[in-house]
Design a protein around this motif. Structure first.
Motif, PDB file in Angstrom:
ATOM      1  N   ASP A   1       6.818  -0.224  -4.718  1.00 42.70           N
ATOM      2  CA  ASP A   1       6.153  -1.322  -5.271  1.00 42.70           C
ATOM      3  C   ASP A   1       4.686  -1.133  -5.092  1.00 42.70           C
ATOM      4  O   ASP A   1       3.919  -2.148  -4.932  1.00 42.70           O
ATOM      5  CB  ASP A   1       6.541  -2.558  -4.646  1.00 42.70           C
ATOM      6  CG  ASP A   1       7.903  -3.014  -5.172  1.00 42.70           C
ATOM      7  OD1 ASP A   1       8.334  -2.628  -6.233  1.00 42.70           O
ATOM      8  OD2 ASP A   1       8.801  -3.523  -4.274  1.00 42.70           O
ATOM      9  N   LYS A   2       4.080   0.143  -4.983  1.00 46.02           N
ATOM     10  CA  LYS A   2       2.784   0.277  -4.349  1.00 46.02           C
ATOM     11  C   LYS A   2       1.700  -0.312  -5.501  1.00 46.02           C
ATOM     12  O   LYS A   2       1.926  -0.016  -6.460  1.00 46.02           O
ATOM     13  CB  LYS A   2       2.558   1.616  -4.269  1.00 46.02           C
ATOM     14  CG  LYS A   2       1.245   2.391  -3.735  1.00 46.02           C
ATOM     15  CD  LYS A   2       1.155   3.728  -3.394  1.00 46.02           C
ATOM     16  CE  LYS A   2      -0.568   3.973  -3.125  1.00 46.02           C
ATOM     17  NZ  LYS A   2      -0.757   5.454  -3.168  1.00 46.02           N
ATOM     18  N   GLY A   3       0.861  -1.108  -4.860  1.00 47.68           N
ATOM     19  CA  GLY A   3      -0.179  -1.547  -5.898  1.00 47.68           C
ATOM     20  C   GLY A   3       0.202  -2.889  -6.264  1.00 47.68           C
ATOM     21  O   GLY A   3      -0.746  -3.624  -6.929  1.00 47.68           O
ATOM     22  N   LYS A   4       1.357  -3.430  -6.160  1.00 41.44           N
ATOM     23  CA  LYS A   4       1.664  -4.893  -6.590  1.00 41.44           C
ATOM     24  C   LYS A   4       1.207  -5.881  -5.195  1.00 41.44           C
ATOM     25  O   LYS A   4       1.361  -5.550  -4.225  1.00 41.44           O
ATOM     26  CB  LYS A   4       3.306  -5.065  -6.560  1.00 41.44           C
ATOM     27  CG  LYS A   4       3.834  -4.261  -7.824  1.00 41.44           C
ATOM     28  CD  LYS A   4       5.334  -4.488  -7.772  1.00 41.44           C
ATOM     29  CE  LYS A   4       5.955  -3.857  -9.040  1.00 41.44           C
ATOM     30  NZ  LYS A   4       7.400  -3.924  -8.953  1.00 41.44           N
ATOM     31  N   THR A   5       0.859  -7.017  -5.760  1.00 41.80           N
ATOM     32  CA  THR A   5       0.429  -8.017  -4.996  1.00 41.80           C
ATOM     33  C   THR A   5       1.292  -9.212  -5.066  1.00 41.80           C
ATOM     34  O   THR A   5       2.101  -9.458  -6.176  1.00 41.80           O
ATOM     35  CB  THR A   5      -0.960  -8.620  -5.465  1.00 41.80           C
ATOM     36  OG1 THR A   5      -0.873  -9.061  -6.627  1.00 41.80           O
ATOM     37  CG2 THR A   5      -1.806  -7.566  -5.115  1.00 41.80           C
ATOM     38  N   GLY A   6       1.393  -9.996  -3.952  1.00 40.06           N
ATOM     39  CA  GLY A   6       2.272 -11.406  -3.814  1.00 40.06           C
ATOM     40  C   GLY A   6       1.933 -12.157  -2.696  1.00 40.06           C
ATOM     41  O   GLY A   6       1.141 -11.754  -1.973  1.00 40.06           O
ATOM     42  N   THR A   7       2.637 -13.347  -2.505  1.00 36.38           N
ATOM     43  CA  THR A   7       2.281 -14.044  -1.578  1.00 36.38           C
ATOM     44  C   THR A   7       3.459 -14.102  -0.406  1.00 36.38           C
ATOM     45  O   THR A   7       4.752 -13.833  -0.697  1.00 36.38           O
ATOM     46  CB  THR A   7       2.496 -15.466  -2.032  1.00 36.38           C
ATOM     47  OG1 THR A   7       1.613 -15.785  -3.028  1.00 36.38           O
ATOM     48  CG2 THR A   7       2.090 -16.573  -0.904  1.00 36.38           C
ATOM     49  N   VAL A   8       3.384 -14.056   0.910  1.00 37.83           N
ATOM     50  CA  VAL A   8       3.869 -13.756   1.973  1.00 37.83           C
ATOM     51  C   VAL A   8       4.921 -14.856   2.082  1.00 37.83           C
ATOM     52  O   VAL A   8       4.282 -16.206   2.355  1.00 37.83           O
ATOM     53  CB  VAL A   8       3.281 -13.404   3.514  1.00 37.83           C
ATOM     54  CG1 VAL A   8       4.390 -13.598   4.366  1.00 37.83           C
ATOM     55  CG2 VAL A   8       2.554 -12.294   3.169  1.00 37.83           C
ATOM     56  N   LEU A   9       6.140 -15.193   1.977  1.00 38.89           N
ATOM     57  CA  LEU A   9       6.894 -16.228   2.231  1.00 38.89           C
ATOM     58  C   LEU A   9       7.405 -16.398   3.412  1.00 38.89           C
ATOM     59  O   LEU A   9       7.832 -17.660   3.984  1.00 38.89           O
ATOM     60  CB  LEU A   9       8.282 -16.147   1.170  1.00 38.89           C
ATOM     61  CG  LEU A   9       8.054 -15.869  -0.444  1.00 38.89           C
ATOM     62  CD1 LEU A   9       9.335 -15.446  -1.173  1.00 38.89           C
ATOM     63  CD2 LEU A   9       7.227 -16.963  -0.720  1.00 38.89           C
TER      64      LEU A   9
ATOM     65  N   ILE B   1       0.745  -1.168   0.057  1.00 37.11           N
ATOM     66  CA  ILE B   1      -0.098  -0.068  -0.108  1.00 37.11           C
ATOM     67  C   ILE B   1       0.746   1.201  -0.070  1.00 37.11           C
ATOM     68  O   ILE B   1       0.274   2.172  -0.273  1.00 37.11           O
ATOM     69  CB  ILE B   1      -0.856  -0.042   1.071  1.00 37.11           C
ATOM     70  CG1 ILE B   1      -0.260   0.022   2.449  1.00 37.11           C
ATOM     71  CG2 ILE B   1      -2.008  -1.080   1.039  1.00 37.11           C
ATOM     72  CD1 ILE B   1      -1.122   0.134   3.721  1.00 37.11           C
ATOM     73  N   SER B   2       2.021   1.300   0.237  1.00 39.19           N
ATOM     74  CA  SER B   2       2.971   2.444   0.183  1.00 39.19           C
ATOM     75  C   SER B   2       4.440   1.835  -0.312  1.00 39.19           C
ATOM     76  O   SER B   2       4.895   0.801  -0.048  1.00 39.19           O
ATOM     77  CB  SER B   2       3.177   3.012   1.219  1.00 39.19           C
ATOM     78  OG  SER B   2       3.541   2.399   2.408  1.00 39.19           O
ATOM     79  N   GLY B   3       5.171   2.753  -1.003  1.00 38.58           N
ATOM     80  CA  GLY B   3       6.485   2.792  -1.313  1.00 38.58           C
ATOM     81  C   GLY B   3       6.719   2.419  -2.668  1.00 38.58           C
ATOM     82  O   GLY B   3       5.801   2.675  -3.519  1.00 38.58           O
TER      83      GLY B   3
END
Length: 109
Positions: free
Chosen positions: A25-33, A21-23
């Protein structure tokens, strides 16, 4: 004597689908490793990619590698089943505490 650091429950768990939601890479999605609760950070697949220079070893030839770096969990928001980012709440269902999306109301995992 070293004191132990207390880590309360976080809204992000390993395997969750999250959105930045910030920074950068704002707007990108991914899986928590992986989650580091005492540092309030997590590693997310494909987010915050950094370049590492590795020395050669017997197992690997070394060289320049791209890898994920840690990101603060305050910059992450869990994505519910509908694909929208939402805040997370906890409620009791059948005697078990489950996480749910505050936006849609559906349980997560």
């Amino acid at each position: 004597m070293a004191t132990k650091r207390f880590a309360p429950k976080r809204h992000v768990k390993t395997g969750d689908q999250v959105m930045v939601i910030s920074g950068e890479d704002k707007g990108k999605t991914g899986t928590v490793l992986k989650v580091f609760p005492t540092d309030n950070k997590a590693v997310v697949e494909g987010i915050r990619m950094v370049t590492k220079h590795r020395k050669p070893t017997q197992d690997s030839p070394g060289g320049i590698e791209q890898m994920e770096a840690r990101i603060h969990i305050s910059n992450l928001m869990v994505v519910d089943g509908k694909g929208t980012p939402s805040r997370i709440g906890r409620r009791s269902e059948n005697g078990k505490l489950v996480r749910y999306s505050k936006k849609s109301g559906q349980t997560i995992k």
